[in-house]
Design a protein around this motif. Structure first.
Motif, PDB file in Angstrom:
ATOM      1  N   ARG A 264     -10.276  12.516  13.919  1.00 38.00           N
ATOM      2  CA  ARG A 264     -11.075  13.668  14.371  1.00 38.00           C
ATOM      3  C   ARG A 264     -12.505  13.243  14.671  1.00 38.00           C
ATOM      4  O   ARG A 264     -13.105  13.705  15.655  1.00 38.00           O
ATOM      5  CB  ARG A 264     -11.055  14.766  13.304  1.00 38.00           C
ATOM      6  CG  ARG A 264      -9.739  15.500  13.248  1.00 38.00           C
ATOM      7  CD  ARG A 264      -9.688  16.543  12.163  1.00 38.00           C
ATOM      8  NE  ARG A 264     -10.761  17.513  12.245  1.00 38.00           N
ATOM      9  CZ  ARG A 264     -11.089  18.333  11.260  1.00 38.00           C
ATOM     10  NH1 ARG A 264     -10.397  18.317  10.130  1.00 38.00           N
ATOM     11  NH2 ARG A 264     -12.094  19.193  11.392  1.00 38.00           N
ATOM     12  N   LEU A 265     -13.070  12.382  13.840  1.00 35.25           N
ATOM     13  CA  LEU A 265     -14.439  11.905  14.058  1.00 35.25           C
ATOM     14  C   LEU A 265     -14.536  11.140  15.375  1.00 35.25           C
ATOM     15  O   LEU A 265     -15.489  11.335  16.141  1.00 35.25           O
ATOM     16  CB  LEU A 265     -14.882  11.011  12.887  1.00 35.25           C
ATOM     17  CG  LEU A 265     -16.287  10.428  12.972  1.00 35.25           C
ATOM     18  CD1 LEU A 265     -17.326  11.548  13.047  1.00 35.25           C
ATOM     19  CD2 LEU A 265     -16.552   9.531  11.781  1.00 35.25           C
ATOM     20  N   ASP A 266     -13.545  10.283  15.632  1.00 33.70           N
ATOM     21  CA  ASP A 266     -13.537   9.558  16.907  1.00 33.70           C
ATOM     22  C   ASP A 266     -13.488  10.533  18.089  1.00 33.70           C
ATOM     23  O   ASP A 266     -14.196  10.348  19.087  1.00 33.70           O
ATOM     24  CB  ASP A 266     -12.342   8.592  16.980  1.00 33.70           C
ATOM     25  CG  ASP A 266     -12.492   7.399  16.060  1.00 33.70           C
ATOM     26  OD1 ASP A 266     -13.632   7.125  15.595  1.00 33.70           O
ATOM     27  OD2 ASP A 266     -11.477   6.735  15.782  1.00 33.70           O
ATOM     28  N   LYS A 267     -12.681  11.572  17.958  1.00 34.87           N
ATOM     29  CA  LYS A 267     -12.566  12.561  19.029  1.00 34.87           C
ATOM     30  C   LYS A 267     -13.889  13.305  19.220  1.00 34.87           C
ATOM     31  O   LYS A 267     -14.339  13.521  20.354  1.00 34.87           O
ATOM     32  CB  LYS A 267     -11.438  13.542  18.698  1.00 34.87           C
ATOM     33  CG  LYS A 267     -11.087  14.459  19.818  1.00 34.87           C
ATOM     34  CD  LYS A 267      -9.863  15.278  19.455  1.00 34.87           C
ATOM     35  CE  LYS A 267      -9.486  16.170  20.625  1.00 34.87           C
ATOM     36  NZ  LYS A 267      -8.282  16.948  20.359  1.00 34.87           N
ATOM     37  N   VAL A 268     -14.520  13.683  18.114  1.00 35.32           N
ATOM     38  CA  VAL A 268     -15.807  14.384  18.196  1.00 35.32           C
ATOM     39  C   VAL A 268     -16.859  13.467  18.829  1.00 35.32           C
ATOM     40  O   VAL A 268     -17.670  13.911  19.645  1.00 35.32           O
ATOM     41  CB  VAL A 268     -16.249  14.880  16.805  1.00 35.32           C
ATOM     42  CG1 VAL A 268     -17.702  15.329  16.802  1.00 35.32           C
ATOM     43  CG2 VAL A 268     -15.337  16.006  16.337  1.00 35.32           C
ATOM     44  N   ARG A 269     -16.855  12.185  18.461  1.00 40.39           N
ATOM     45  CA  ARG A 269     -17.818  11.246  19.065  1.00 40.39           C
ATOM     46  C   ARG A 269     -17.594  11.127  20.564  1.00 40.39           C
ATOM     47  O   ARG A 269     -18.552  11.095  21.346  1.00 40.39           O
ATOM     48  CB  ARG A 269     -17.680   9.868  18.408  1.00 40.39           C
ATOM     49  CG  ARG A 269     -18.298   9.789  17.041  1.00 40.39           C
ATOM     50  CD  ARG A 269     -18.137   8.418  16.440  1.00 40.39           C
ATOM     51  NE  ARG A 269     -18.782   8.345  15.137  1.00 40.39           N
ATOM     52  CZ  ARG A 269     -18.426   7.521  14.186  1.00 40.39           C
ATOM     53  NH1 ARG A 269     -17.422   6.678  14.374  1.00 40.39           N
ATOM     54  NH2 ARG A 269     -19.060   7.521  13.033  1.00 40.39           N
ATOM     55  N   GLU A 270     -16.311  11.061  20.967  1.00 39.21           N
ATOM     56  CA  GLU A 270     -16.008  10.987  22.399  1.00 39.21           C
ATOM     57  C   GLU A 270     -16.501  12.244  23.114  1.00 39.21           C
ATOM     58  O   GLU A 270     -17.082  12.170  24.204  1.00 39.21           O
ATOM     59  CB  GLU A 270     -14.497  10.809  22.617  1.00 39.21           C
ATOM     60  CG  GLU A 270     -13.974   9.452  22.229  1.00 39.21           C
ATOM     61  CD  GLU A 270     -12.449   9.377  22.303  1.00 39.21           C
ATOM     62  OE1 GLU A 270     -11.806  10.336  22.794  1.00 39.21           O
ATOM     63  OE2 GLU A 270     -11.899   8.361  21.849  1.00 39.21           O
ATOM     64  N   GLU A 271     -16.275  13.395  22.479  1.00 39.30           N
ATOM     65  CA  GLU A 271     -16.735  14.650  23.079  1.00 39.30           C
ATOM     66  C   GLU A 271     -18.262  14.681  23.144  1.00 39.30           C
ATOM     67  O   GLU A 271     -18.832  15.158  24.131  1.00 39.30           O
ATOM     68  CB  GLU A 271     -16.205  15.846  22.277  1.00 39.30           C
ATOM     69  CG  GLU A 271     -14.709  16.041  22.400  1.00 39.30           C
ATOM     70  CD  GLU A 271     -14.159  17.103  21.449  1.00 39.30           C
ATOM     71  OE1 GLU A 271     -14.945  17.675  20.658  1.00 39.30           O
ATOM     72  OE2 GLU A 271     -12.946  17.348  21.508  1.00 39.30           O
ATOM     73  N   ALA A 272     -18.932  14.178  22.122  1.00 37.53           N
ATOM     74  CA  ALA A 272     -20.395  14.140  22.121  1.00 37.53           C
ATOM     75  C   ALA A 272     -20.898  13.201  23.217  1.00 37.53           C
ATOM     76  O   ALA A 272     -21.868  13.513  23.915  1.00 37.53           O
ATOM     77  CB  ALA A 272     -20.917  13.699  20.754  1.00 37.53           C
ATOM     78  N   ASP A 273     -20.253  12.046  23.365  1.00 38.71           N
ATOM     79  CA  ASP A 273     -20.639  11.111  24.438  1.00 38.71           C
ATOM     80  C   ASP A 273     -20.454  11.764  25.802  1.00 38.71           C
ATOM     81  O   ASP A 273     -21.314  11.642  26.687  1.00 38.71           O
ATOM     82  CB  ASP A 273     -19.811   9.823  24.365  1.00 38.71           C
ATOM     83  CG  ASP A 273     -20.194   8.943  23.190  1.00 38.71           C
ATOM     84  OD1 ASP A 273     -21.284   9.155  22.599  1.00 38.71           O
ATOM     85  OD2 ASP A 273     -19.399   8.035  22.839  1.00 38.71           O
TER      86      ASP A 273
ATOM     87  N   ALA B 194     -20.497  14.952  26.454  1.00 40.96           N
ATOM     88  CA  ALA B 194     -21.514  16.001  26.587  1.00 40.96           C
ATOM     89  C   ALA B 194     -22.865  15.376  26.941  1.00 40.96           C
ATOM     90  O   ALA B 194     -23.594  15.907  27.799  1.00 40.96           O
ATOM     91  CB  ALA B 194     -21.613  16.806  25.289  1.00 40.96           C
ATOM     92  N   ARG B 195     -23.239  14.255  26.319  1.00 42.07           N
ATOM     93  CA  ARG B 195     -24.515  13.589  26.653  1.00 42.07           C
ATOM     94  C   ARG B 195     -24.527  13.136  28.107  1.00 42.07           C
ATOM     95  O   ARG B 195     -25.531  13.286  28.792  1.00 42.07           O
ATOM     96  CB  ARG B 195     -24.720  12.373  25.733  1.00 42.07           C
ATOM     97  CG  ARG B 195     -25.305  12.713  24.400  1.00 42.07           C
ATOM     98  CD  ARG B 195     -25.719  11.444  23.638  1.00 42.07           C
ATOM     99  NE  ARG B 195     -25.399  11.641  22.251  1.00 42.07           N
ATOM    100  CZ  ARG B 195     -24.352  11.162  21.600  1.00 42.07           C
ATOM    101  NH1 ARG B 195     -23.504  10.374  22.210  1.00 42.07           N
ATOM    102  NH2 ARG B 195     -24.150  11.436  20.339  1.00 42.07           N
TER     103      ARG B 195
ATOM    104  N   LEU C 254     -27.109  14.329  30.894  1.00 46.63           N
ATOM    105  CA  LEU C 254     -27.900  13.360  31.662  1.00 46.63           C
ATOM    106  C   LEU C 254     -27.649  13.526  33.159  1.00 46.63           C
ATOM    107  O   LEU C 254     -28.595  13.455  33.965  1.00 46.63           O
ATOM    108  CB  LEU C 254     -27.573  11.927  31.221  1.00 46.63           C
ATOM    109  CG  LEU C 254     -28.087  11.503  29.843  1.00 46.63           C
ATOM    110  CD1 LEU C 254     -27.551  10.112  29.481  1.00 46.63           C
ATOM    111  CD2 LEU C 254     -29.607  11.515  29.808  1.00 46.63           C
ATOM    112  N   GLN C 255     -26.403  13.737  33.531  1.00 44.90           N
ATOM    113  CA  GLN C 255     -26.086  13.941  34.946  1.00 44.90           C
ATOM    114  C   GLN C 255     -26.738  15.223  35.458  1.00 44.90           C
ATOM    115  O   GLN C 255     -27.285  15.257  36.552  1.00 44.90           O
ATOM    116  CB  GLN C 255     -24.583  14.014  35.156  1.00 44.90           C
ATOM    117  CG  GLN C 255     -23.903  12.689  35.046  1.00 44.90           C
ATOM    118  CD  GLN C 255     -22.388  12.833  35.163  1.00 44.90           C
ATOM    119  OE1 GLN C 255     -21.841  13.928  35.262  1.00 44.90           O
ATOM    120  NE2 GLN C 255     -21.678  11.700  35.134  1.00 44.90           N
TER     121      GLN C 255
END
Length: 100
Positions: free
Chosen positions: A75-84, A86-87, A91-92
């Protein structure tokens, strides 16, 4: 039978009685020791069985925690991917606002 022979016979009989009493006492002490040994052995068996059960319980709990940690890591890996993601989108969006 002479008096000396009679005395030796009496002494031998007394020693025999004393020896028999000593044997009876030794047997009684042995019986007590055997009973105590059996009781102590049973107590140790019960304690050991409880300790084995405790260890098995702890192992099962540890396995459940490992599985839970693995799920949380996923779940943490998934949340990190989602956060990346979103960033990158932020930025775009900022980039497009600046260039627009």
């Amino acid at each position: 039978m002479t008096e000396a022979a009679t005395q030796r016979t009496l002494n031998a009989e007394q020693r025999t009685v004393l020896a028999e009493e000593a044997v009876d006492l030794a047997i009684a002490q042995l019986d007590v020791a055997k009973r105590r040994f059996a009781e102590e052995t049973e107590k140790i068996r019960q304690e050991t069985a409880q300790q084995v059960a405790d260890v098995e319980f702890v192992r099962a709990e540890l396995e459940r925690y490992r599985e839970r940690v693995a799920r949380l890591e996923e779940r943490l890996d998934k949340v990190r991917e989602e956060a990346d993601t979103a960033r990158r989108l932020v930025l775009q969006a900022d980039y497009h606002q600046c260039t627009a």
